[in-house]
Design a protein around this motif. Structure first.
Motif, short mmCIF file in Angstrom:
data_model
loop_
_atom_site.label_atom_id
_atom_site.label_comp_id
_atom_site.label_asym_id
_atom_site.label_seq_id
_atom_site.Cartn_x
_atom_site.Cartn_y
_atom_site.Cartn_z
N GLN A 112 0.71 -1.20 -0.05
CA GLN A 112 -0.16 0.04 -0.03
C GLN A 112 0.75 1.19 -0.01
N PHE A 113 1.92 1.32 0.76
CA PHE A 113 2.79 2.34 0.74
C PHE A 113 3.33 2.51 -0.62
N ASP A 114 3.80 1.58 -1.38
CA ASP A 114 4.60 1.52 -2.64
C ASP A 114 3.59 2.26 -3.66
N ILE A 115 2.40 2.32 -3.61
CA ILE A 115 1.43 2.94 -4.62
C ILE A 115 0.85 3.96 -3.80
N ALA A 116 1.31 4.45 -2.57
CA ALA A 116 0.74 5.74 -2.11
C ALA A 116 1.23 7.09 -3.05
N GLU A 117 0.26 7.98 -3.08
CA GLU A 117 0.17 9.19 -3.71
C GLU A 117 -0.09 10.27 -2.92
N THR A 118 0.66 11.48 -3.48
CA THR A 118 0.40 12.81 -2.82
C THR A 118 -0.90 13.16 -3.41
N LEU A 119 -1.96 14.10 -2.54
CA LEU A 119 -3.15 14.31 -2.91
C LEU A 119 -3.30 15.02 -4.43
N ASP A 120 -4.12 14.56 -5.24
CA ASP A 120 -4.35 15.30 -6.56
C ASP A 120 -3.03 15.21 -7.39
N ASN A 121 -2.15 14.05 -7.23
CA ASN A 121 -1.11 14.10 -7.89
C ASN A 121 -0.64 12.38 -8.02
N GLY A 122 -0.99 11.65 -9.17
CA GLY A 122 -0.51 10.40 -9.17
C GLY A 122 -1.40 9.77 -10.16
N PRO A 123 -1.06 8.50 -10.83
CA PRO A 123 -1.63 7.77 -11.70
C PRO A 123 -2.87 7.16 -11.18
N ILE A 124 -3.04 6.89 -10.03
CA ILE A 124 -4.26 6.43 -9.61
C ILE A 124 -5.62 7.32 -9.68
N GLN A 125 -5.13 8.30 -9.09
CA GLN A 125 -5.86 9.43 -9.18
C GLN A 125 -6.34 9.99 -10.57
N THR A 126 -5.32 10.06 -11.43
CA THR A 126 -5.60 10.65 -12.71
C THR A 126 -6.55 9.64 -13.63
N ARG A 127 -6.42 8.32 -13.34
CA ARG A 127 -7.16 7.30 -13.84
C ARG A 127 -8.63 7.61 -13.48
N ARG A 163 -15.11 10.20 -18.26
CA ARG A 163 -15.37 9.44 -19.60
C ARG A 163 -16.89 8.59 -19.56
N TYR A 164 -17.33 8.31 -18.32
CA TYR A 164 -18.49 7.50 -18.28
C TYR A 164 -19.40 8.14 -17.56
N ASN A 165 -19.55 9.38 -17.35
CA ASN A 165 -20.50 10.06 -16.77
C ASN A 165 -20.99 9.85 -15.44
N LYS A 166 -19.72 9.40 -14.44
CA LYS A 166 -20.35 8.96 -12.98
C LYS A 166 -19.78 9.81 -12.08
N TRP A 167 -20.40 9.69 -10.90
CA TRP A 167 -19.74 10.06 -9.41
C TRP A 167 -19.21 8.99 -9.02
N ILE A 168 -17.87 9.05 -8.72
CA ILE A 168 -17.17 7.74 -8.38
C ILE A 168 -16.80 8.17 -6.87
N VAL A 169 -17.24 7.14 -5.98
CA VAL A 169 -16.56 7.18 -4.70
C VAL A 169 -15.59 6.32 -4.65
N ALA A 170 -14.31 6.67 -4.50
CA ALA A 170 -13.27 5.68 -5.02
C ALA A 170 -12.75 4.85 -3.77
N GLY A 171 -13.55 4.21 -3.16
CA GLY A 171 -13.44 3.15 -2.24
C GLY A 171 -12.31 3.77 -1.28
N SER A 172 -11.28 3.58 -1.20
CA SER A 172 -10.04 3.80 -0.42
C SER A 172 -8.93 3.85 -1.21
N ILE A 173 -7.95 4.73 -1.12
CA ILE A 173 -6.51 4.70 -1.87
C ILE A 173 -5.44 5.21 -0.66
N PRO A 174 -4.22 4.73 -0.71
CA PRO A 174 -3.47 5.56 0.31
C PRO A 174 -2.83 6.78 -0.32
#
Length: 277
Positions: free
Chosen positions: A52-67, A74-85
């Protein structure tokens, strides 16, 4: 047409594979605004704690948040993105928190904009009679401090994560909710005992919809999660449930029903302030 969707997957340690699973589920949904809830740790699960620490990102900066932002737009959704580190700010990080992160549930609107962040408050430091046995989330995770809600096309939405579900006072601190979202990775053992009872209770006492997304199955490290992603009505009715397979469940938002329940049983107006003696 449906408004609420809870996605259920068996996440692996591979971020790329998990996003592929997630997008396959989203592609099956209609191209309309929906509130989509992902499981806890959806991007990486079933590996050693350090993963989990290996994929942790700073807020608003990182590939997980970008995707995530791209999928929402792209799919016209409001996404509650589970949890990410999410890594702590440099200003707040100290030597007492080496390689620790917040378990953050980020919310993106259908324009791809991040509109909310909730950091998990109650950390899962417990013993469970299962193949894992002992869980110590605080080893890697910094507890959150703030109660969080956000406004949406479906009204006021409250955010919690998994173990928070056992602490109703957290939700009672929120303003009147229309929806409570519950991204989770409930263990199979605790899920069998308490999952539906807790979700139903939260829906009844708060007179709101509850949209709960859970991990499912046996993961790479042997951890077993319960599945049963589901949606409850403000009257405590089980509207949709997916027991074990990967997939999604959906339900419609009925404002007239919500208003009728609250008008006939005005719980919020009947709350009393009491003195402890």
């Amino acid at each position: 047409m449906t408004d609420f969707v809870a996605i259920q997957i068996t996440s692996s340690p591979s971020v790329a594979d998990n996003f592929d699973l997630l997008e396959e589920q989203i592609k099956q949904l209609p191209n309309k605004q929906q509130l989509l809830v992902l499981p806890e740790c959806f991007a990486c699960f079933g590996a050693r704690d350090k993963a989990q620490f290996d994929i942790a990102e700073t807020l608003d900066n990182g590939p997980i948040q970008t995707r995530l932002s791209d999928l929402a737009k792209r799919y016209n959704k409001w996404i509650v993105a589970g949890s990410i580190p999410i890594k702590p700010d440099v200003e707040t990080k100290d030597s007492a928190m080496p390689e620790k992160f917040y378990a953050a549930s980020l919310v993106y609107n259908n324009l791809g904009e991040r509109v909310s962040r909730y950091d998990k408050i109650h950390l899962f430091d417990v013993s469970v009679d299962d193949s894992t046995g002992s869980y110590k989330e605080s080893t890697t995770t910094i507890p959150g401090e703030h109660v969080v809600t956000f406004d949406s096309p479906w009204g006021k939405v409250g955010q919690i994560i998994c173990y928070d579900l056992r602490f109703p006072e957290l939700i009672q601190e929120m303003p009147q909710l229309d929806v409570l979202v519950v991204p989770s990775a409930f263990t199979r053992r605790t899920g069998e005992a308490h999952w539906h009872a807790l979700l139903q209770a939260r829906s009844i006492e708060n007179q709101c919809y509850v949209v709960a997304s859970d991990q499912t199955g046996v993961h790479e490290n042997g951890r077993e999660t319960y599945g049963n992603s589901c949606i409850y009505s403000p009257w405590g009715e089980l509207l949709a449930n997916l027991p074990v397979n990967e997939g999604w469940v959906a339900a419609k938002y009925d404002y007239a029903l919500l208003a009728k329940i609250r008008n006939e049983m005005p719980i919020q107006q009947h709350k009393k302030n009491r003195k402890i003696i």
